[in-house]
Design a protein around this motif. Structure first.
Motif, PDB file in Angstrom:
ATOM      1  N   UNK A  82      45.909  34.104 108.886  1.00  0.00           N
ATOM      2  CA  UNK A  82      46.935  34.266 107.877  1.00  0.00           C
ATOM      3  C   UNK A  82      47.111  33.848 107.382  1.00  0.00           C
ATOM      4  N   UNK A  83      46.740  33.678 106.665  1.00  0.00           N
ATOM      5  CA  UNK A  83      46.929  32.171 105.442  1.00  0.00           C
ATOM      6  C   UNK A  83      48.464  32.925 104.580  1.00  0.00           C
ATOM      7  N   UNK A  84      47.713  34.454 104.035  1.00  0.00           N
ATOM      8  CA  UNK A  84      48.257  35.041 103.529  1.00  0.00           C
ATOM      9  C   UNK A  84      49.434  35.825 104.201  1.00  0.00           C
ATOM     10  N   UNK A  85      49.984  35.685 105.318  1.00  0.00           N
ATOM     11  CA  UNK A  85      51.107  36.151 105.968  1.00  0.00           C
ATOM     12  C   UNK A  85      52.421  36.455 105.712  1.00  0.00           C
ATOM     13  N   UNK A  86      52.875  37.927 105.557  1.00  0.00           N
ATOM     14  CA  UNK A  86      53.767  38.064 105.000  1.00  0.00           C
ATOM     15  C   UNK A  86      54.052  37.559 103.087  1.00  0.00           C
ATOM     16  N   UNK A  87      52.654  37.954 102.812  1.00  0.00           N
ATOM     17  CA  UNK A  87      52.838  37.792 100.884  1.00  0.00           C
ATOM     18  C   UNK A  87      52.617  39.246 100.435  1.00  0.00           C
ATOM     19  N   UNK A  88      53.653  39.348  99.272  1.00  0.00           N
ATOM     20  CA  UNK A  88      53.110  40.984  99.463  1.00  0.00           C
ATOM     21  C   UNK A  88      51.926  40.641  97.454  1.00  0.00           C
ATOM     22  N   UNK A  89      51.039  41.500  97.722  1.00  0.00           N
ATOM     23  CA  UNK A  89      49.982  41.672  96.581  1.00  0.00           C
ATOM     24  C   UNK A  89      50.331  43.225  95.849  1.00  0.00           C
ATOM     25  N   UNK A  90      50.574  42.931  94.459  1.00  0.00           N
ATOM     26  CA  UNK A  90      49.663  44.462  94.298  1.00  0.00           C
ATOM     27  C   UNK A  90      48.959  44.146  92.977  1.00  0.00           C
ATOM     28  N   UNK A  91      48.571  44.648  93.742  1.00  0.00           N
ATOM     29  CA  UNK A  91      47.193  44.486  92.381  1.00  0.00           C
ATOM     30  C   UNK A  91      47.187  46.266  91.498  1.00  0.00           C
ATOM     31  N   UNK A  92      46.668  46.396  90.013  1.00  0.00           N
ATOM     32  CA  UNK A  92      46.471  47.466  89.488  1.00  0.00           C
ATOM     33  C   UNK A  92      45.118  47.617  88.996  1.00  0.00           C
ATOM     34  N   UNK A  93      44.541  48.960  89.298  1.00  0.00           N
ATOM     35  CA  UNK A  93      43.442  48.479  88.963  1.00  0.00           C
ATOM     36  C   UNK A  93      43.697  49.498  87.411  1.00  0.00           C
ATOM     37  N   UNK A  94      43.162  48.797  86.583  1.00  0.00           N
ATOM     38  CA  UNK A  94      44.061  49.356  85.255  1.00  0.00           C
ATOM     39  C   UNK A  94      43.044  50.823  84.907  1.00  0.00           C
ATOM     40  N   UNK A  95      43.622  51.325  84.215  1.00  0.00           N
ATOM     41  CA  UNK A  95      43.537  52.336  83.879  1.00  0.00           C
ATOM     42  C   UNK A  95      43.485  53.711  85.200  1.00  0.00           C
ATOM     43  N   UNK A  96      43.134  54.980  84.888  1.00  0.00           N
ATOM     44  CA  UNK A  96      42.693  56.212  86.082  1.00  0.00           C
ATOM     45  C   UNK A  96      40.982  56.325  85.792  1.00  0.00           C
ATOM     46  N   UNK A  97      40.196  56.884  86.946  1.00  0.00           N
ATOM     47  CA  UNK A  97      39.197  57.735  86.342  1.00  0.00           C
ATOM     48  C   UNK A  97      39.834  58.634  85.920  1.00  0.00           C
ATOM     49  N   UNK A  98      40.674  59.867  86.040  1.00  0.00           N
ATOM     50  CA  UNK A  98      41.576  60.786  85.893  1.00  0.00           C
ATOM     51  C   UNK A  98      41.753  60.826  84.796  1.00  0.00           C
ATOM     52  N   UNK A  99      41.964  59.994  83.624  1.00  0.00           N
ATOM     53  CA  UNK A  99      42.687  60.135  82.374  1.00  0.00           C
ATOM     54  C   UNK A  99      42.102  60.643  81.560  1.00  0.00           C
ATOM     55  N   UNK A 100      41.363  60.850  82.018  1.00  0.00           N
ATOM     56  CA  UNK A 100      40.106  61.225  80.692  1.00  0.00           C
ATOM     57  C   UNK A 100      40.287  62.836  80.381  1.00  0.00           C
ATOM     58  N   UNK A 101      40.560  63.159  81.426  1.00  0.00           N
ATOM     59  CA  UNK A 101      41.364  64.807  82.332  1.00  0.00           C
ATOM     60  C   UNK A 101      42.614  65.204  81.492  1.00  0.00           C
ATOM     61  N   UNK A 102      43.545  64.021  81.159  1.00  0.00           N
ATOM     62  CA  UNK A 102      44.805  64.289  80.776  1.00  0.00           C
ATOM     63  C   UNK A 102      45.133  63.961  79.595  1.00  0.00           C
ATOM     64  N   UNK A 103      44.250  64.187  78.595  1.00  0.00           N
ATOM     65  CA  UNK A 103      44.728  63.456  76.947  1.00  0.00           C
ATOM     66  C   UNK A 103      46.255  62.970  76.682  1.00  0.00           C
ATOM     67  N   UNK A 104      46.261  64.253  77.462  1.00  0.00           N
ATOM     68  CA  UNK A 104      47.681  64.798  76.293  1.00  0.00           C
ATOM     69  C   UNK A 104      49.220  64.376  77.625  1.00  0.00           C
TER      70      UNK A 104
END
Ligand SMILES: [Zn+2]
Length: 305
Positions: A82-104
């Motif tokens: 429970x070392x991190x109980x109550x803590x909120x961590x946001x992880x932001x996975x860079x980019x998106x595999x589907x970005x390449x299909x939406x260049x505009x």
């Protein structure tokens, strides 16, 4: 490293003997080599051709399904569940595999406070076609499993399920609205061949438009320094030799994801996808597990620092 340490990863520097490491790695690596994955599908930015053995990986893990092949990989530490109980961590996975299909859509300019910038980019890829966007999701999912095992509430800005993005301003807003205790944006770099190592990007002190980082530059640096230590320790990687004067830390004021954050946040560039030696690590599922450990441990150390 005193509180909430994760169990040693195979091949990591945290404890364990060479014999144990080899015993764990040899069968696991062989099994991993046999597994082909559609994750690195050879269509990443700048990449072409089918995936090769070097871009294979075990399936990305979820918090409920350890898959790396490393025996202790996702086992929660019995010492501090429970070392991190109550803590909120946001992880932001860079980019998106589907970005390449939406260049505009991803080229649309968004306000980053001090300037405007593209909504998002496709990210880079290894020469064999393993996309950065696949790498970031895999490492992020592994880190999530580790953090959740210690009681943290972990939220992702995207999990590869949306059509594109989110845009960089939305990524920042996500962490702000979550009132995150820490946010880490996971990336891998696209520098030149022969340029190696990882680095942490810290928010610069910026004030303009909707951007004001004055309250978070110091804690973000602390988060970055903890990550620098833990990532080095877990992966054995060296700080980048091509940026930040070899310190492993680079301060930038041109990234919307940092300019617009109001909570402690850093980026980690885990290695250079365009360098063959770094790419050999980045495409290896076992190394990515160690990278995830480094990230999870750094966040843990920051939250208890
Ligand atoms: Zn990136």
């Amino acid at each position: 490293m005193s509180y909430g340490s994760f169990p040693p990863a195979p091949g990591g520097r945290r404890g364990g003997t060479l014999a144990v490491v080899l015993a764990a790695l040899i069968p696991a690596c062989f099994a991993g080599w046999l597994l082909w994955s559609s994750e690195g599908d050879g269509k990443g930015a700048g990449g072409s051709g089918p995936p090769t053995a070097s871009s294979t990986s075990s399936p990305p893990p979820s918090s409920a399904a350890p898959t790396s092949g490393a025996p202790s990989s996702h086992a929660p530490s019995s010492a501090a569940p429970d070392a991190l109980k109550g803590k909120v961590v946001v992880i932001d996975p860079g980019h998106n595999p589907n970005n390449r299909d939406h260049p505009a859509q991803i080229a649309r300019r968004v306000d980053i406070g001090t300037n405007t910038k593209e909504c998002d980019t496709t990210g880079t890829a290894t020469n064999s076609g393993y996309a950065e966007a696949s790498f970031t999701l895999d490492v992020a999912r592994r880190a999530r499993a580790l953090l959740e095992a210690h009681g943290a509430t972990v939220k992702f800005t995207q999990d590869g399920k949306t059509e594109f993005g989110p845009c960089v301003d939305e990524r920042a807003e996500f962490g702000n609205k979550a009132h995150a205790d820490a946010v880490v944006s996971v990336h891998a770099d696209g520098a030149g061949p022969g340029e190696r190592g990882f680095h942490i990007i810290l928010p610069k002190g910026v004030h303009g438009g909707g951007a004001d980082t004055s309250a978070i530059t110091k804690p973000s640096r602390r988060l970055g320094e903890r990550l620098l230590d833990s990532f080095t320790e877990e992966t054995g990687s060296e700080p980048a030799d091509y940026v930040g004067d070899g310190s492993g830390l680079n301060v930038r004021g041109d990234l919307g994801g940092l300019n617009l954050t109001t909570v402690p946040k850093v980026f980690i560039e885990c290695g250079n996808m365009r360098d063959a030696k770094d790419a050999a690590h980045l495409t290896d599922a076992h190394w990515r597990e160690r990278a995830a450990r480094g990230i999870a441990q750094g966040i843990t150390d920051f939250l208890h620092g």
